[in-house]
Enzyme design. Structure first.
Site, short mmCIF file in Angstrom:
data_model
loop_
_atom_site.label_atom_id
_atom_site.label_comp_id
_atom_site.label_asym_id
_atom_site.label_seq_id
_atom_site.Cartn_x
_atom_site.Cartn_y
_atom_site.Cartn_z
CE1 TYR A 155 -4.04 1.99 0.46
CE2 TYR A 155 -2.89 3.04 2.28
CZ TYR A 155 -3.95 3.00 1.40
OH TYR A 155 -4.93 3.98 1.45
CB ILE A 188 -11.30 8.64 6.08
CG1 ILE A 188 -10.15 9.62 5.75
CG2 ILE A 188 -12.66 9.26 5.79
CD1 ILE A 188 -10.11 10.90 6.57
P1 NDP Z 1 -13.78 1.97 0.21
O1 NDP Z 1 -13.27 0.59 0.39
O2 NDP Z 1 -14.83 2.47 1.14
O3 NDP Z 1 -14.31 2.17 -1.29
C1 NDP Z 1 -13.50 1.78 -2.35
C2 NDP Z 1 -14.11 2.21 -3.65
O4 NDP Z 1 -13.18 1.87 -4.70
C3 NDP Z 1 -15.42 1.51 -3.97
O5 NDP Z 1 -16.24 2.40 -4.71
C4 NDP Z 1 -14.99 0.35 -4.87
O6 NDP Z 1 -16.00 -0.12 -5.77
C5 NDP Z 1 -13.84 1.02 -5.64
N1 NDP Z 1 -12.88 0.06 -6.20
C6 NDP Z 1 -12.00 -0.72 -5.52
N2 NDP Z 1 -11.29 -1.48 -6.39
C7 NDP Z 1 -11.72 -1.15 -7.63
C8 NDP Z 1 -11.41 -1.61 -8.94
N3 NDP Z 1 -10.48 -2.55 -9.16
N4 NDP Z 1 -12.07 -1.06 -9.99
C9 NDP Z 1 -13.03 -0.11 -9.80
N5 NDP Z 1 -13.38 0.35 -8.58
C10 NDP Z 1 -12.74 -0.17 -7.52
O7 NDP Z 1 -12.47 2.91 0.28
P2 NDP Z 1 -12.26 4.36 0.89
O8 NDP Z 1 -13.38 5.22 0.50
O9 NDP Z 1 -11.89 4.24 2.31
O10 NDP Z 1 -10.92 4.82 0.13
C11 NDP Z 1 -10.95 5.61 -1.05
C12 NDP Z 1 -9.52 6.04 -1.38
O11 NDP Z 1 -8.95 6.76 -0.29
C13 NDP Z 1 -8.56 4.87 -1.65
O12 NDP Z 1 -7.66 5.22 -2.67
C14 NDP Z 1 -7.83 4.72 -0.33
O13 NDP Z 1 -6.55 4.13 -0.50
C15 NDP Z 1 -7.71 6.18 0.09
N6 NDP Z 1 -7.50 6.35 1.51
C16 NDP Z 1 -8.45 5.96 2.43
C17 NDP Z 1 -8.23 6.14 3.78
C18 NDP Z 1 -9.22 5.77 4.82
O14 NDP Z 1 -8.90 5.93 6.01
N7 NDP Z 1 -10.40 5.28 4.48
C19 NDP Z 1 -6.96 6.74 4.27
C20 NDP Z 1 -6.04 7.10 3.22
C21 NDP Z 1 -6.31 6.93 1.90
P3 NDP Z 1 -17.12 -1.23 -5.29
O15 NDP Z 1 -18.09 -0.50 -4.41
O16 NDP Z 1 -17.75 -1.71 -6.54
O17 NDP Z 1 -16.37 -2.28 -4.54
#
Ligand code: NDP
Length: 250
Positions: A155, A188
């Protein structure tokens, strides 16, 4: 409204941070397309809710790891709305494990989803944005890019890559009216962090100077600023949004 007439594409927009970004952009007047991987129910519900609130929205099922699917997703948006002003590369996953136990697919899945996807979508929008002489690209990083968390080599490498990519791409497009920035969230509350928050939420809050976990809206507010006209003199930057977590105080 700040984004009236603008068209946005958000990857991973069906849940969590991405969903908050979709809403924030739509509420400021943008037409918003978003990509999701598999959760069609969540995607359909989001489109219905946005339309009920008088916003124009489009859900696109695609795997962000796949260049052809990324190209097709961008093409769909261009066919429908003829341009893309704002790209938010938000889709991301974690597959944690100490390196000694990290199978190859845990490495490649994270790198391809979090980093290759940024290439896939940025590459696809480069020409349309260059021709339009306008664009806002926002890539989702993480404080993990700069932290040393055991079990997150994949990651951290992916997010460190996103930040390096952001700086280089920003210099390539700066003269064309296109800015490229990254946002680095701390902790988050989303599905991604549910397990760790359940296990160690109180301890995590103690390490955050503002003494609370972040909410998806904390991130979408930052993205909204970087997506707006007001941020036109900011490019190649990483905006950390973590309640002070990375300050390293006591
Ligand atoms: P979630 O797991 O809540 O949501 C992930 C989203 O990404 C979903 O909409 C999912 O689609 C989509 N997704 C995952 N893999 C794919 C793929 N191969 N193709 C298309 N869509 C995909 O994640 P978060 O909202 O927590 O995170 C969002 C971003 O923020 C990420 O990049 C994460 O690394 C970053 N981040 C998050 C933090 C946190 O604390 N939450 C902290 C730091 C960074 P589906 O619903 O169809 O599965």
């Amino acid at each position: 409204m700040k984004l009236a007439g603008r068209v946005a594409l958000v990857t991973g927009g069906s849940r969590g941070i991405g969903k908050a970004i979709v809403w924030a952009l739509a509420k400021e007047g943008a037409k918003v397309a978003f990509v999701y991987r598999s959760n069609q129910e969540a995607a359909d519900k989001l489109v219905a809710d946005l339309e009920l609130d008088q916003h124009e929205a489009l859900a696109i099922q695609a795997d962000v790891k796949d260049k052809k699917q990324a190209d097709a997703a961008v093409e769909k948006v261009l066919e429908k709305w003829e341009k893309i002003d704002i790209l938010v590369n938000n889709a991301g996953i974690i597959r944690d494990g100490l390196l000694a136990l990290m199978e190859e697919d845990m490495w490649t899945d994270v790198i391809e989803t979090n980093l290759n996807s940024v290439y896939n979508f940025c590459h696809a929008v480069t020409r349309p944005m260059m021709s339009a002489r306008y664009g806002r690209v926002i890539n989702m990083s993480s404080v993990a890019a700069s932290y040393s968390n055991p079990g997150q080599a994949n990651y951290a490498a992916s997010k460190g890559g996103v930040e390096g990519f952001t700086r280089c791409f920003a210099t390539e497009l700066a003269r064309r009216g296109v800015t490229v920035n990254a946002v680095a969230p701390g902790f988050i509350e989303t599905d991604m962090t549910e397990a760790v928050v359940n296990a160690a939420g109180a301890q995590i809050k103690k390490a955050i100077p503002v003494r609370r976990l972040g909410r998806p809206d904390d991130i979408s507010n930052a993205v909204l600023f970087l997506a707006s006209e007001e941020s036109s003199y900011i490019t190649g930057q990483v905006l950390t949004v973590d309640g002070g977590l990375s300050l390293g105080g006591m």
